[in-house]
Design an enzyme around this catalytic site. Structure first.
Site: not given
Lengths: 550, 550
Positions: A265, A333-335, A393
């Site tokens: 992000h 998150d969401e890596v 995460e």
């Protein structure tokens, strides 16, 4: 109770009593116009832990004054808060200051003076100014302008209210990367939070889309802003936090938790410094191989001493001073690594030659580099005396490596906080199925009946859940519609986080009517809260009618 | 020019010059960050009649001060306006006072001081304080905070602007019957109007759905309100008008035209006084047979002398004093008689025995009784020194009987103003196909390119069109979403009403970009204006991005 409470910003040398006294006049009730509302309900949101009330209607004297008995705190803040609430009460128009885990309890009495039958008094007792200010919010909700007598009245007197928050952390996330919000819009949101006794603004400052924040040591970072106007100076950031804490009449008693989300992000970081991208076409996660990446994170979290004087004469030397709250959110998150096969993002690290080489040299897979990155960022935050918060995460991927002080921020679904607290971590509940405000099809009651302690039976483990947070992600909200997307659903979560299950258990039938009333109260105070029972949140009213029934 | 101008509330004994001087510092332009915006455009909304500009960028001195040279008016109002604009300019945050047809022209110079090369001055010249305040709005729109130098700057100096409104009447209708708006919400709308140089708030107070206004002589009338809280006291009404005219910092220079719509759209009147209904099941138009009906209208328009002291120490004796604006709207639309076959409403008068008898006794058809009712209401308004305004149905049905002072308010479609002015009536343009803001599928450019003078070639007839009005009917708007339904489309009409065709003719290409900028300016000032190019007005932004491109 909480580890977080151990280092209060505001310390009281001894127990402080705040007593607020003024005269009320009893009169015979007589509404004239039948309002259609059930007068036997208690229209206080969120509902206090305990209360009793009576059948008298009192008129509130506009000469309302404040007396303080006790010592040990900053009474100026309370005086300002009182002035503010007086304004709210008497012109049907519109906060407070604190430390996570500070005692926010209060007791409110609206009662006949002993030995006198006509003169009434209101007394608020609290151990801290923050508790007293929460009590003022409650008192202001009891006051209503009566159009027949043209006076401010309190019905169902005498009142006795004993109240305290169920959770120390009661948050709202605001995303200033997907859309930019002017500072005044953010202040309005902070002010609205105080009405529902929410107390943490989680400021998701930066994301892939835009980097609006000034970082003086790295002046090209905010080149990642959408435009030259959609930015925040360090003075703006300081102004927002000051507003939340203790400035003048707007002292709202709200923490600001900053988030700098790494290593995913973060594409916007590279607009000013393209070296942060693995390569020009594959731009996140941030390049894990370069010292420059971590120098820059360190730079954001610990501005070099600067002395800034603005027109408002604000000055500070370190970003740590701008965000005094003990929690700092580092995202995570969401890596885009090979950890989550369902992500369709390119695996940037594996596909960039020099990063792949570095991974091989260090005998790492991308998931190892992800852990390496997150832990390194945590170290920087901890060295600045912040407690790191990470999206779940990081816990899901490498719980054993995480610093034990880490607060796990749940979002992907239910069941994470039980796992986190079982391993001794603190947890914040934000299950996206119920507490993501950008999910417009989640109705007020789905928000309301979500339970942060679900699946956690052990009392000592329950205490590790510091609270919860509703998240207002910014893809489809901007200054034009953010308030009606936040409200009234955030109020549903706010009552879950403030009021005890015992207090609420008797009220399942009337909660909708009370929430509709609270929504109208927000409207009266200038907050654009949407109708409660809209199928999609923030939809317009479906037709003509009263605010109290829509 | 206009009959309406003949009795100004604010009279100036002689021409007054207002000169405002302060120092500006010239500096080399250098935006640092490329904003993506076309810097050669003139971001002033609505566009001035004439202007020239240059290439210099100036820094505005925060010690900005006001000097007034001249005499003859209430300088206090201008000083307050100046203070307010200073606040807008310097904290990127947020009006003015007048008489329809008053001279609102001004000239603005931002120029080098003669004989000096570095020091700059701003001069506003105007014949009235209202013109000077419109000039302050323009000046404030030229000022922008520059995030690189952290100073307020004016680019493209030197500036020369000569400006005046194209139409004297530039209105916005607000409907407080379909939904109630708290007084503070109405004030916010009034304030937002001043930013676009709109100058008439048409307050559609009462309709079938609810009767929110207090009428002391007939205290049961507001029993027709939705609830005991959704009401306006006479003090509230007075406060709204005062806010529009000349109170303190919020002097926005806006008229308030009240509407009491008769004889249709009036069912709510009978909640308190059922005698006003023809019968219990057929409730409108109001009963034409009874003196009580007209006594009551007379009562609303001419409260008996009362002396009211509220906490804010407001006092007045007549409703005429509360609404000092010379126009008063008497509705007259969509009346259920046999005039319009397409109306599916029951023909109440014909079907109620005592009314039918009265019609027969007086040798009237319902349409004759409709004329009788409208003319009788007009007489009452005229006796109170108001000029009556009626919706176009009255003109369409009995133009020859209408009082010649009547202002015809167009709404049903195009072509009505040409007919009205041909018969010597004044006219207000509000063609619902383009200027009804509740028509959510009307795009910004359909609003923008609507032409109030369409079909009127004769110059003297053109002058009878006093202006136009966008109408915000309230079925699907309440406090939660009214601002983003009004804005930005009301701004499109505002420019049509303010700026001359000559000034705009060169700008057809850049108007969207300028309007998007103005929408963001509204957002910065706390007005929830929606994205400009939404297919349906007030829809959320469709995805992440800059305010300036949405």
């Amino acid at each position: 109770m909480l580890h977080l409470c151990e280092k209060p910003h505001f310390r009281y040398s001894c127990l402080m009593f705040l007593i607020w006294v003024f005269q009320l006049v009893g009169l015979n009730s007589g509404f004239g116009l039948n309002s259609g509302l059930n007068q036997s309900l208690t229209y206080i949101w969120p509902l206090p832990c305990e209360h009793t009330s009576g059948n008298e209607t009192l008129t509130v004297n506009p000469a309302l004054s404040l007396s303080i008995i006790g010592h040990g705190g900053s009474f100026r803040i309370l005086r300002e808060g009182f002035r503010r609430y007086k304004r709210i009460i008497f012109k049907f128009s519109s906060g407070i200051s604190l430390k996570l885990g500070v005692d926010e309890s209060y007791t409110l009495f609206i009662d006949k003076t002993e030995g006198k039958s006509v003169v009434w008094e209101t007394i608020i007792e609290a151990s801290t100014i923050y508790g007293a200010l929460r009590g003022l919010e409650t008192f202001s909700q009891l006051c209503a302008f009566d159009y027949t007598t043209k006076s401010v009245q309190i019905s169902r007197a005498p009142w006795y209210i004993k109240d305290k928050p169920r959770f120390a952390y009661r948050g709202l996330l605001l995303d200033t990367s997907r859309h930019h919000f002017p500072v005044d819009a953010i202040k309005s949101i902070i002010e609205s939070m105080s009405y529902a006794k929410l107390n943490v603004l989680h400021w998701h400052i930066i994301d892939t889309d835009a980097f609006p924040l000034e970082v003086p040591a790295y002046p090209k970072l905010w080149n990642g802003a959408y435009s030259k106007w959609e930015r925040y100076t360090v003075e703006d950031a300081s102004r927002i936090v000051s507003f939340s804490y203790y400035l003048a009449w707007c002292t709202a008693g709200i923490h600001v938790m900053a988030e700098v989300d790494v290593p995913g992000h973060a594409e916007s970081w590279g607009t000013g410094y393209p070296d942060l991208w693995p390569n020009a076409t594959c731009r996140e996660p941030l390049d894990v191989t370069k010292n420059f990446t971590f120098d820059l994170i360190s730079g954001i979290l610990s501005e070099p001493p600067t002395f800034v004087i603005f027109y408002l004469s604000l000055s500070f030397t370190e970003i740590r001073e701008i965000f005094p709250f003990e929690l700092f959110h580092l995202g995570g998150d969401e890596v885009n690594t090979d950890l989550w096969d369902s992500f369709v993002l390119t695996d940037c690290w594996n596909k960039t030659r020099h990063v792949k080489q570095w991974l091989d040299d260090n005998k790492m897979k991308p998931k190892d580099a992800y852990r390496y990155f997150v832990l390194k960022a945590q170290e920087i935050a901890i060295s600045k005396n912040w407690t790191p918060v990470n999206w779940e995460e990081t816990f899901n991927a490498f719980a054993k490596s995480l610093n034990p002080r880490t607060v796990v921020h749940n979002w992907l679904g239910p069941g994470v906080c039980p796992k986190a607290v079982a391993k001794g971590f603190k947890c914040i509940f934000s299950n996206q199925n119920v507490w993501y405000l950008d999910h417009l099809d989640v109705s007020w009651d789905e928000v309301y009946y979500a339970e942060p302690l679900e699946g956690i039976g052990n009392k000592s483990k329950q205490e590790l859940v510091i609270g919860g947070e509703v998240c207002m992600w910014g893809e489809t909200v901007d200054t034009s519609n953010v308030q009606q997307t936040i409200w009234p659903r955030a109020a549903a979560a706010a009552e879950r986080l403030w009021s005890t299950e015992e207090a609420l258990s008797a009220d399942n039938i009337t909660v909708l009517q009370r929430l509709q009333y609270f929504r109208c109260l927000l409207n009266r105070r200038g907050v654009q809260a949407a109708p409660v029972t809209n199928y999609y949140a923030r939809n317009p009213p479906s037709g003509s009618g009263s605010c109290y029934w829509q």
